[in-house]
Enzyme design. Structure first.
Site, short mmCIF file in Angstrom:
data_model
loop_
_atom_site.label_atom_id
_atom_site.label_comp_id
_atom_site.label_asym_id
_atom_site.label_seq_id
_atom_site.Cartn_x
_atom_site.Cartn_y
_atom_site.Cartn_z
N LYS A 1 7.70 -20.89 25.84
CA LYS A 1 8.46 -19.64 25.90
C LYS A 1 8.96 -19.45 27.33
CE LYS A 1 6.75 -17.86 21.84
NZ LYS A 1 7.60 -17.98 20.65
N HIS B 1 8.99 -23.42 8.45
CA HIS B 1 10.42 -23.18 8.29
C HIS B 1 11.27 -24.23 8.99
CE1 HIS B 1 10.09 -21.14 12.21
NE2 HIS B 1 11.39 -21.21 12.30
N LYS C 1 2.73 -19.77 7.72
CA LYS C 1 1.74 -20.05 8.75
C LYS C 1 1.30 -18.74 9.43
CE LYS C 1 3.50 -21.11 13.13
NZ LYS C 1 4.14 -19.92 13.67
N LYS D 1 15.23 -26.41 7.89
CA LYS D 1 16.46 -26.50 8.69
C LYS D 1 17.24 -27.75 8.29
CE LYS D 1 14.33 -24.22 12.71
NZ LYS D 1 14.99 -22.98 13.01
N ASP E 1 0.66 -22.10 17.70
CA ASP E 1 1.87 -21.45 17.19
C ASP E 1 2.99 -22.46 16.91
OD1 ASP E 1 3.52 -19.17 16.58
OD2 ASP E 1 4.50 -19.43 18.54
N ARG F 1 0.82 -1.23 0.00
CA ARG F 1 0.00 0.00 0.00
C ARG F 1 0.84 1.27 0.00
NH1 ARG F 1 -3.40 -1.79 4.96
NH2 ARG F 1 -1.29 -2.49 5.34
N GLU G 1 12.26 -22.22 24.04
CA GLU G 1 12.74 -20.87 23.76
C GLU G 1 12.92 -20.14 25.07
OE1 GLU G 1 11.09 -19.09 19.88
OE2 GLU G 1 9.40 -20.06 20.86
N HIS H 1 5.40 -27.00 13.73
CA HIS H 1 6.79 -27.45 13.92
C HIS H 1 6.91 -28.77 14.70
CE1 HIS H 1 7.21 -23.46 12.50
NE2 HIS H 1 7.22 -22.84 13.65
C1 BG6 Z 1 7.59 -19.37 14.74
C2 BG6 Z 1 6.71 -19.02 15.92
O1 BG6 Z 1 6.90 -20.16 13.82
O2 BG6 Z 1 8.73 -20.09 15.20
C3 BG6 Z 1 7.48 -18.25 16.97
O3 BG6 Z 1 5.61 -18.25 15.46
C4 BG6 Z 1 8.76 -18.97 17.35
O4 BG6 Z 1 6.68 -18.03 18.12
C5 BG6 Z 1 9.54 -19.36 16.11
O5 BG6 Z 1 9.52 -18.09 18.15
C6 BG6 Z 1 10.71 -20.25 16.47
O6 BG6 Z 1 11.49 -20.45 15.33
P1 BG6 Z 1 13.02 -20.81 15.47
O7 BG6 Z 1 13.48 -21.09 14.08
O8 BG6 Z 1 13.70 -19.62 16.10
O9 BG6 Z 1 13.08 -22.00 16.37
#
Ligand code: BG6
Length: 467
Positions: free
Chosen positions: A320, A168, A138, A172, A225, A30, A206, A230
């Site tokens: 987290k 993602h 996602k 890896k 999430d 935009r 994390e 994942h």
């Molecule tokens: C994302 C989540 O898909 O993956 C995040 O939305 C998370 O909350 C992240 O922090 C973690 O990715 P990575 O590659 O740092 O483990």
């Protein structure tokens, strides 16, 4: 997302000569920007992650970036975009091949894709050249109903083989290595089953909190999430049967079969198989509702009802504000059936353990018992290690591989719609159950609520938290 991941990854691909020479990017959004203003933004994004970017390489890279302003709901703007692409295709020799990367809020996916279609941009040319693909991040829906709806909307424009849904974690190197380890060696596969494996732990921990993402996270929570994507993908690569080939659909068939075999978690069993937690201090994070029941931690016991895995629990956890950032798969083998080293009993001998460390360390280690030097029959556990960086240098970022594969038309590391639907439907009873009640509090810097430990101790097991 484009600034954090797309531009730096594309630059690294360019710098390592992996991008095709015929390549260009048109940013569309935009904000009204000139090409130069857009290039400046891309440059800043690249330099923020590639501090030592080569100036000549970078300026060559930036010269293939363009910008067109586009209102997401205005068909004329899409038509203008389409008109702008034709001459650029000719200048850069891209033969009409186009990938659309949607760096927009998920609520706009369906709208933007419909407009792309209406402008004729999703059409592929049957005469060989001119493919059209869409790359989607996602979250893909927030439950089964919304995911099915989104799929239906997207399918009005793109076929399944044009849709690249990103997880993602699959990009890896260390995750892909699980497949290589299992299926390119004779050693592991014969042991990879209920006869030799006691249980498997998958941890995605994390140390960070939710930062400034409350708007998204409050709606999502840890189950949506991290688990719906994942964690379940890690489960699938660890548990799948050998695919007949490394063809995208053969690999994805096997991933889907794992979810089909995952034992359903009935709502009335959710409390005994799943634990949800919320770190103390979450409610004070900016943007979080004072009464929020959003979970920031989940632990789960998963059973897979097939011949290979009957009776072998998979314990999954993610959260987290845990003590450290760590993603790993731990395969704990069974005790030896008999100890000839009396008075030691089989359970006195440490069982073999294979640890696949996905990040931040990228390595794997296999532990086994050895004779400790000395006259008595003493034993010690030792580890045999393989370290990625030592052997191959730092592995590339997940997104580099994924963008390259999307351009090459390889969907192996992208999620197919049936897998998404299976993941959502498997999680639905838990999601429903958790509309009631509250997550258990845990201290920031701990390994989650005590109930997560109980989940394993009830089975006579414990999480591996160390080293
Ligand atoms: C994302 C989540 O898909 O993956 C995040 O939305 C998370 O909350 C992240 O922090 C973690 O990715 P990575 O590659 O740092 O483990």
């Amino acid at each position: 997302m484009a600034e954090r991941k797309l531009y730096p990854s594309l630059y690294r691909l360019r710098a390592s000569h992996q991008l095709p020479a015929s390549f260009y990017v048109v940013g569309a959004g935009r904000t009204a920007l000139t090409d130069d203003e857009f290039r400046k933004r891309v440059e800043t994004a690249v330099l923020s992650s590639e501090k030592n970017a080569d100036p000549t390489q970078l300026s060559l890279f930036l010269s293939s970036f363009y910008y067109r302003s586009l209102r997401y709901d205005d068909p004329t703007d899409y038509k203008n975009l389409s008109d702008a692409l034709d001459p650029l295709d000719r200048t850069h020799g891209t033969q009409g091949n186009r990938a659309f990367f949607l760096s927009v809020p998920p609520s706009l996916y369906a709208k933007v894709i419909a407009e792309i279609g209406r402008a004729g941009l999703a059409r592929e040319q049957v005469d060989g050249g001119g493919w059209s693909r869409v790359i989607i991040e996602k979250p893909f829906g927030r439950d089964l109903t919304t995911a099915l709806h989104l799929s239906r909307e997207i399918r009005k424009t793109f076929n399944e083989d044009q849709i690249y849904r990103v997880d993602h974690y699959l990009g890896k190197e260390t995750v892909q290595n699980i497949l290589v380890l299992r299926f390119a060696n004779i050693l592991f596969e014969p042991l990879w089953n209920r006869n030799f494996i006691d249980h498997i732990q998958i941890t995605v921990a994390e140390d960070i909190g939710i930062g400034h993402r409350a708007g998204y996270y409050e709606e999502a929570g840890c189950l949506r999430d991290m688990f719906q994507n994942h964690l379940l993908q890690l489960l699938c690569v660890t548990a799948m049967e050998p695919p007949a080939s490394f063809h995208a659909n053969r690999v994805r068939d096997e991933a889907s079969k794992v979810l089909r075999a995952a034992r359903p978690i009935a709502s009335n069993r959710a409390d005994s198989l799943c634990v949800r937690g919320q770190y103390r201090g979450y409610l004070q994070e900016p943007g979080v509702a004072s009464e929020s029941r959003t979970e920031t931690f989940v632990a789960m016991k998963v059973l897979i009802d097939n011949w290979r895995w009957q009776g072998v629990p998979f314990y999954l956890r993610s959260g987290k504000r845990l003590p450290s950032r760590r993603t790993e798969v731990i395969v704990r083998f069974k005790h030896v059936p008999h100890s000839l080293f009396q008075p030691l009993q089989p359970t006195d001998l440490t069982p073999n353990t294979l640890v696949l460390r996905i990040q931040p360390e990228e390595n794997l280690s296999l532990s086994f018992e050895t004779k400790h030097p000395g006259p008595k029959l003493c034993m010690s556990s030792v580890e045999m290690d393989f370290d990625y960086t030592q052997s191959f240098g730092r592995p590339p970022e997940a997104y580099e591989r994924l963008f390259l594969d999307a351009m090459a038309g390889d969907q192996t590391l992208f999620i197919r719609s049936d897998w998404i639907n299976l993941a959502w439907s498997w999680l639905t009873p838990v999601l429903n159950h958790w509309t009631e009640g509250h997550p258990l509090p845990y201290d920031a810097g701990s390994w989650g609520p005590d109930a997560a430990d109980d989940l394993l101790s009830r089975d006579g097991r414990s999480w591996t938290n160390g080293g």
